[in-house]
Design a protein around this motif. Structure first.
Motif, PDB file in Angstrom:
ATOM      1  N   ILE A 130     -25.592  50.460  -2.012  1.00 15.74           N
ATOM      2  CA  ILE A 130     -25.184  51.475  -2.984  1.00 15.74           C
ATOM      3  C   ILE A 130     -26.282  52.516  -3.184  1.00 15.74           C
ATOM      4  N   ILE A 131     -27.522  52.073  -3.366  1.00 19.60           N
ATOM      5  CA  ILE A 131     -28.584  53.063  -3.585  1.00 19.60           C
ATOM      6  C   ILE A 131     -28.816  53.892  -2.331  1.00 19.60           C
ATOM      7  N   THR A 132     -28.644  53.292  -1.166  1.00 22.69           N
ATOM      8  CA  THR A 132     -28.818  54.045   0.071  1.00 22.69           C
ATOM      9  C   THR A 132     -27.730  55.105   0.212  1.00 22.69           C
ATOM     10  N   ALA A 133     -26.500  54.762  -0.120  1.00 22.64           N
ATOM     11  CA  ALA A 133     -25.409  55.744  -0.079  1.00 22.64           C
ATOM     12  C   ALA A 133     -25.673  56.889  -1.056  1.00 22.64           C
ATOM     13  N   ILE A 134     -26.190  56.552  -2.227  1.00 19.32           N
ATOM     14  CA  ILE A 134     -26.489  57.583  -3.222  1.00 19.32           C
ATOM     15  C   ILE A 134     -27.630  58.480  -2.744  1.00 19.32           C
ATOM     16  N   LEU A 135     -28.695  57.882  -2.224  1.00 21.47           N
ATOM     17  CA  LEU A 135     -29.822  58.673  -1.750  1.00 21.47           C
ATOM     18  C   LEU A 135     -29.439  59.549  -0.558  1.00 21.47           C
TER      19      LEU A 135
ATOM     20  N   SER B  86     -15.721  52.465  14.152  1.00 23.24           N
ATOM     21  CA  SER B  86     -16.569  52.241  15.310  1.00 23.24           C
ATOM     22  C   SER B  86     -17.719  51.323  14.920  1.00 23.24           C
ATOM     23  N   ALA B  87     -17.817  50.175  15.590  1.00 21.88           N
ATOM     24  CA  ALA B  87     -18.917  49.263  15.303  1.00 21.88           C
ATOM     25  C   ALA B  87     -20.263  49.907  15.620  1.00 21.88           C
ATOM     26  N   ALA B  88     -20.276  50.812  16.586  1.00 19.62           N
ATOM     27  CA  ALA B  88     -21.529  51.437  17.006  1.00 19.62           C
ATOM     28  C   ALA B  88     -22.028  52.465  16.002  1.00 19.62           C
ATOM     29  N   SER B  89     -21.117  53.269  15.444  1.00 12.63           N
ATOM     30  CA  SER B  89     -21.565  54.425  14.658  1.00 12.63           C
ATOM     31  C   SER B  89     -21.084  54.452  13.222  1.00 12.63           C
ATOM     32  N   GLU B  90     -20.267  53.469  12.800  1.00 14.18           N
ATOM     33  CA  GLU B  90     -19.660  53.566  11.471  1.00 14.18           C
ATOM     34  C   GLU B  90     -19.842  52.325  10.604  1.00 14.18           C
ATOM     35  N   ILE B  91     -20.628  51.365  11.055  1.00 13.04           N
ATOM     36  CA  ILE B  91     -20.896  50.159  10.268  1.00 13.04           C
ATOM     37  C   ILE B  91     -22.384  49.854  10.318  1.00 13.04           C
TER      38      ILE B  91
ATOM     39  N   PRO C 291     -17.310  56.965   7.782  1.00  9.95           N
ATOM     40  CA  PRO C 291     -17.138  57.841   8.945  1.00  9.95           C
ATOM     41  C   PRO C 291     -18.490  58.184   9.575  1.00  9.95           C
ATOM     42  N   ALA C 292     -18.485  58.397  10.882  1.00  7.78           N
ATOM     43  CA  ALA C 292     -19.735  58.573  11.630  1.00  7.78           C
ATOM     44  C   ALA C 292     -20.676  59.630  11.035  1.00  7.78           C
ATOM     45  N   PRO C 293     -20.192  60.821  10.635  1.00  9.45           N
ATOM     46  CA  PRO C 293     -21.139  61.800  10.073  1.00  9.45           C
ATOM     47  C   PRO C 293     -21.810  61.309   8.791  1.00  9.45           C
ATOM     48  N   LEU C 294     -21.058  60.581   7.961  1.00 11.97           N
ATOM     49  CA  LEU C 294     -21.648  60.031   6.736  1.00 11.97           C
ATOM     50  C   LEU C 294     -22.607  58.895   7.065  1.00 11.97           C
ATOM     51  N   MET C 295     -22.221  58.058   8.025  1.00 13.94           N
ATOM     52  CA  MET C 295     -23.073  56.928   8.381  1.00 13.94           C
ATOM     53  C   MET C 295     -24.377  57.392   9.019  1.00 13.94           C
ATOM     54  N   ALA C 296     -24.346  58.509   9.748  1.00 14.37           N
ATOM     55  CA  ALA C 296     -25.579  59.029  10.338  1.00 14.37           C
ATOM     56  C   ALA C 296     -26.610  59.348   9.257  1.00 14.37           C
TER      57      ALA C 296
ATOM     58  N   ALA D 212     -15.403  58.129   2.285  1.00 12.87           N
ATOM     59  CA  ALA D 212     -15.882  56.943   1.568  1.00 12.87           C
ATOM     60  C   ALA D 212     -16.980  56.183   2.297  1.00 12.87           C
ATOM     61  N   PHE D 213     -17.929  55.725   1.501  1.00 15.69           N
ATOM     62  CA  PHE D 213     -18.839  54.647   1.881  1.00 15.69           C
ATOM     63  C   PHE D 213     -18.252  53.375   1.258  1.00 15.69           C
TER      64      PHE D 213
END
Length: 383
Positions: free
Chosen positions: A102-107, A87-92, A249-254, A226-227
């Motif tokens: 990378i640091i944002t995904a880790i944090l 989803s372009a709205a909630s997953e990118i 995925p949307a829950p991870l991207m949130a 995955a991120f």
């Protein structure tokens, strides 16, 4: 007035080997094949697109996750190439380069005391990022010589404390590309766990000899955890623009966006609009494997006239060589000697290991003009 004493959060981090070698290359007037960036210009069409956005007045804050048309273009590309619908709205989310991604995904995922598996040799930001998040880096070596993943060792490193694993394919620094079977093995290994995957895919469009890039997006069991990180800088020869993106995925991207909005908030507006326009034509990234394979082949053909042993370069814009028949020096000393005495800068692979593991291998970057590569090869022919 006394300056308060600061206790470093990164006490073991100093000046990177890339800065050291680039400074030495400049001092010695050496050909710099050390740091990984092109010495040629990007497509003028891309510069024109960004300039047009500036002139049009698109210079104020964009939406926090990035402008909608660019996210839609990325979603379309990912589905076309890898068969996964995001989803372009909630997953990118558009990021200030892959390193910030990378640091944002880790944090967003790592809490104090959590373990994160890194596969060495690895990009030098991974471990400091984990430590800044309060996590513990668990170093698992890729197989020396081939740099293939050892799933028995990865499995042994998984514990109840494992929060995430970081993978990188095509791989910097070795140029190794993970196979479909590698990704299936990882998917099977992680299936019974709650471990997140951070998949560093910044060289996704630099895979050679007819191979396909095996993005984590291709594998449902990996995509779900995955991120996925990529880089416009690497793909479009604009590393200084520092723009990339993450798909998840949307829950991870949130959760990712919660951190993103407070460590960067958003990314350069006119560049986003220019990239959107430029992405309408897929040829620049579809043609990139052939572009860099030609440079790889030119460089490898020239190195055959030396005593270096060439390791495979399946992807990226890096070529690793074994120096055993050239010198008795260790990797770091050899790179300093090569820069000062031969006039070509390289990077020791030991710099990508926490313990400085030395296997007599150094890395060259061939993302250079043909004239630059030929000048380096002329000097290296002395060896």
């Amino acid at each position: 007035m006394l300056t308060p004493t600061l206790t470093s959060r990164l006490p073991n981090v100093g000046t990177t080997i890339f800065t050291v070698m680039s400074n030495l290359a400049a001092e010695k007037n050496a050909v710099n094949l050390g740091q990984g960036f092109p010495d040629f210009d990007c497509d003028p069409t891309l510069v024109t697109a960004v300039s047009a956005a500036m002139i049009k007045g698109l210079n104020q804050y964009p939406p926090m996750p990035g402008i909608a048309p660019l996210r839609a273009a990325i979603a379309s590309k990912l589905e076309a190439l890898y068969g996964h619908s995001y989803s372009a709205a909630s997953e990118i989310t558009i990021t200030a380069g892959a390193t910030q991604a990378i640091i944002t995904a880790i944090l967003a995922t790592v809490h104090s005391g959590d373990e994160v598996i890194v596969l060495e040799p690895c990009y030098d930001s991974y471990v400091p990022n984990i430590e800044l998040a309060g996590g513990v880096a668990v170093r698992v070596p890729l197989t020396p010589g081939t740099f293939r993943p050892d799933f028995d060792k990865i499995s042994a490193a998984l514990t109840p404390k494992t929060r995430a694993i970081i993978i990188n394919s095509p791989h910097n620094p070795s140029g190794t590309v993970w196979s479909e079977q590698d990704m299936l093995s990882l998917q099977e290994l992680l299936a019974p766990t709650n471990v997140f995957l951070i998949s560093d895919e910044v060289y996704e469009h630099m895979v050679f000899d007819g191979q396909l890039h095996q993005s984590a997006a291709r594998f449902p069991g990996l995509a779900a955890r995955a991120f996925i990180v990529s880089s416009f800088g690497k793909t479009y020869h604009v590393t200084g623009w520092k723009v990339g993106y993450v798909a998840a995925p949307a829950p991870l991207m949130a959760e990712f966006r919660k951190v993103h909005q407070f460590n960067v908030f958003t990314v350069n507006t006119p560049v986003q609009h220019g990239l959107t326009s430029y992405m309408a034509n897929p040829a620049p990234y579809l043609d990139l494997p052939a572009f860099y394979q030609r440079k790889r082949d030119l460089f490898r053909d020239g190195l055959k006239n030396t005593k270096f042993k060439l390791l495979p370069s399946e992807g990226t814009y890096f070529q690793c060589v074994d120096i055993s028949d050239v010198s008795d020096l260790d990797e770091s000393a050899f790179c300093q000697w090569l820069t000062a005495e031969v006039g070509v800068a390289a990077i020791p692979l030991s710099a990508f290991y926490g313990n400085g593991f030395d296997q007599r291998v150094v890395r060259f970057c061939f993302a250079k003009k043909d004239d630059t590569l030929n000048a380096a090869l002329e000097r290296l022919a002395k060896l």
